[in-house]
Design a protein around this motif. Structure first.
Motif, PDB file in Angstrom:
ATOM      1  N   ILE A 219      72.008  23.934 -37.148  1.00 29.21           N
ATOM      2  CA  ILE A 219      70.816  24.243 -36.626  1.00 29.21           C
ATOM      3  C   ILE A 219      70.969  24.831 -35.214  1.00 29.21           C
ATOM      4  O   ILE A 219      70.569  26.037 -34.908  1.00 29.21           O
ATOM      5  CB  ILE A 219      69.840  23.167 -36.627  1.00 29.21           C
ATOM      6  N   VAL A 220      71.911  24.333 -34.502  1.00 30.90           N
ATOM      7  CA  VAL A 220      72.086  24.766 -33.093  1.00 30.90           C
ATOM      8  C   VAL A 220      72.798  26.034 -33.041  1.00 30.90           C
ATOM      9  O   VAL A 220      72.570  27.182 -32.416  1.00 30.90           O
ATOM     10  CB  VAL A 220      72.863  24.015 -32.330  1.00 30.90           C
ATOM     11  N   ARG A 221      73.978  26.278 -34.033  1.00 35.49           N
ATOM     12  CA  ARG A 221      74.486  27.553 -34.209  1.00 35.49           C
ATOM     13  C   ARG A 221      73.690  28.470 -34.624  1.00 35.49           C
ATOM     14  O   ARG A 221      73.712  29.719 -34.282  1.00 35.49           O
ATOM     15  CB  ARG A 221      75.784  27.483 -35.240  1.00 35.49           C
ATOM     16  N   ALA A 222      72.668  28.293 -35.737  1.00 31.03           N
ATOM     17  CA  ALA A 222      71.841  29.289 -36.142  1.00 31.03           C
ATOM     18  C   ALA A 222      70.859  29.775 -35.113  1.00 31.03           C
ATOM     19  O   ALA A 222      70.522  31.032 -34.782  1.00 31.03           O
ATOM     20  CB  ALA A 222      70.941  28.542 -37.399  1.00 31.03           C
ATOM     21  N   ALA A 223      70.286  28.796 -34.087  1.00 30.32           N
ATOM     22  CA  ALA A 223      69.410  29.206 -33.065  1.00 30.32           C
ATOM     23  C   ALA A 223      70.040  30.058 -32.344  1.00 30.32           C
ATOM     24  O   ALA A 223      69.387  30.951 -31.667  1.00 30.32           O
ATOM     25  CB  ALA A 223      68.838  27.703 -32.627  1.00 30.32           C
ATOM     26  N   ARG A 224      71.356  30.031 -31.873  1.00 32.88           N
ATOM     27  CA  ARG A 224      71.976  30.732 -31.056  1.00 32.88           C
ATOM     28  C   ARG A 224      71.959  32.196 -31.435  1.00 32.88           C
ATOM     29  O   ARG A 224      72.257  32.975 -30.761  1.00 32.88           O
ATOM     30  CB  ARG A 224      73.152  30.234 -30.565  1.00 32.88           C
ATOM     31  N   VAL A 225      72.149  32.600 -32.613  1.00 31.79           N
ATOM     32  CA  VAL A 225      72.003  33.724 -33.251  1.00 31.79           C
ATOM     33  C   VAL A 225      70.586  33.994 -34.051  1.00 31.79           C
ATOM     34  O   VAL A 225      70.698  34.957 -34.785  1.00 31.79           O
ATOM     35  CB  VAL A 225      73.231  33.897 -34.231  1.00 31.79           C
TER      36      VAL A 225
END
Length: 335
Positions: A219-225
């Protein structure tokens, strides 16, 4: 053949069944509230609000979704223009009445037809099995929603990876209430966190919410992009799936479940699921041990409409008898 009484099974709930009280229809809907915007829309055919918007609900206590006794469906969302709360209800005749609050009210009302399935083509679907035909006939108001928003569907979908639905719903409730914000409007709803909000949740609160590091990292990786992922809402299905699956931790299961809602993709069949192949196999061929390959073969006659076919099968409620105990419900936040 599907059961006569349309049982409210877990499979039916997963198929997007959300009961909406019949309420009382009027010529223009209820009187608008102070500070809200309104819109009426005539879909040109039946629209079942519970079936169409039901897939956006994440459990019976979803803080972003509610139905009320007057027959309204309420939804809190985070649009590109800011938070918004949308109320949708059937008015007199075939008209749908909508009311919205917050900075994103105009944005959400502009996209009301798409949300209620205006871009969907139910006439393209031809039932090929008796059970599917019966399920289809009982639900003339089923439309495939298109939210046009990727992250708000992607996050709860990632939370559902490899855990029971109850665990995922509990994590969604906790995180939205802890890190979201009260939704505009008269209902006690919450808007999910922004992309930055998701990316800055500390590890101990992910754990306290019952989310393991693998899912929280995804989720954090997705939120960053997130700005790049949101572009997938306007892409063709294959390109959109590739955009989502470029993020580590997002595979075909997650991308299909997301694009079914964000893009209204009628053919995004969910593979890699623990239960769906067995349900489809049992319902269409009596094969409770069907795998993904067997499921795709059974759904091949519905090419272009495989997601709709799978939903109708789930809504029929015909599932194989249980042979093993339910998966134990856990909560790592208690450890």
């Amino acid at each position: 053949m599907a059961g006569r009484f349309d049982p409210l099974t877990r499979a039916a709930v997963r198929g997007g069944r959300t009961d909406v009280p019949p309420g009382r229809t009027t010529g223009t809907g209820t009187a608008p509230s102070t500070g809200s915007l309104t819109r009426g829309w005539r879909p040109g055919g039946p629209v079942d609000l519970g079936l169409t918007l039901g897939p956006l609900r994440r459990g019976p206590a979803d803080p972003t979704f509610r139905t009320t006794p007057d027959g309204s469906v309420w939804r809190a969302t985070r649009t590109p223009q800011g938070p918004a709360t949308l109320r949708v209800a059937a008015a007199a005749g075939e008209e749908i009445h909508a009311e919205a609050w917050g900075p994103g009210a105009e944005w959400i009302l502009d996209r009301l037809p798409a949300l209620l399935g205006a871009g969907d083509d139910p006439a393209a679907f031809v039932p090929r099995h008796r059970l599917v035909h019966a399920s289809h006939r009982r639900r003339p108001g089923l439309r495939l929603t298109r939210t046009g928003l990727v992250l708000e569907t992607l996050v709860p979908t990632v939370l559902e990876q490899k855990v029971t639905a109850d665990e995922a719903y509990r994590a969604w409730r906790r995180l939205v209430r802890w890190y979201g914000e009260p939704a505009p409007g008269p209902q006690d709803l919450f808007v999910m966190p922004s992309a930055r909000g998701w990316a800055t949740i500390p590890s101990w609160d992910w754990h306290r919410a019952g989310v393991d590091a693998k899912r929280s990292d995804t989720i954090v990786r997705a939120a960053r992009v997130a700005h790049r992922l949101e572009e997938a809402a306007g892409m063709p299905p294959a390109q959109a799936a590739a955009r989502l699956e470029a993020v580590p931790g997002i595979g075909p299961w997650t991308s299909a479940e997301t694009l079914q809602r964000s893009n209204g993709d009628p053919d995004a069949v969910t593979t890699g699921d623990l239960h769906l192949p067995g349900i489809v196999g049992y319902a269409l061929a009596g094969d409770r041990d069907a795998d993904d390959a067997a499921m795709l073969e059974l759904l091949a006659p519905y090419a272009g409409q495989r997601h709709r076919a799978a939903r109708l099968i789930l809504l029929a409620g015909r599932t194989p008898p249980r042979r093993t105990p339910r998966m134990p419900r856990g909560d790592i936040g208690l450890l």
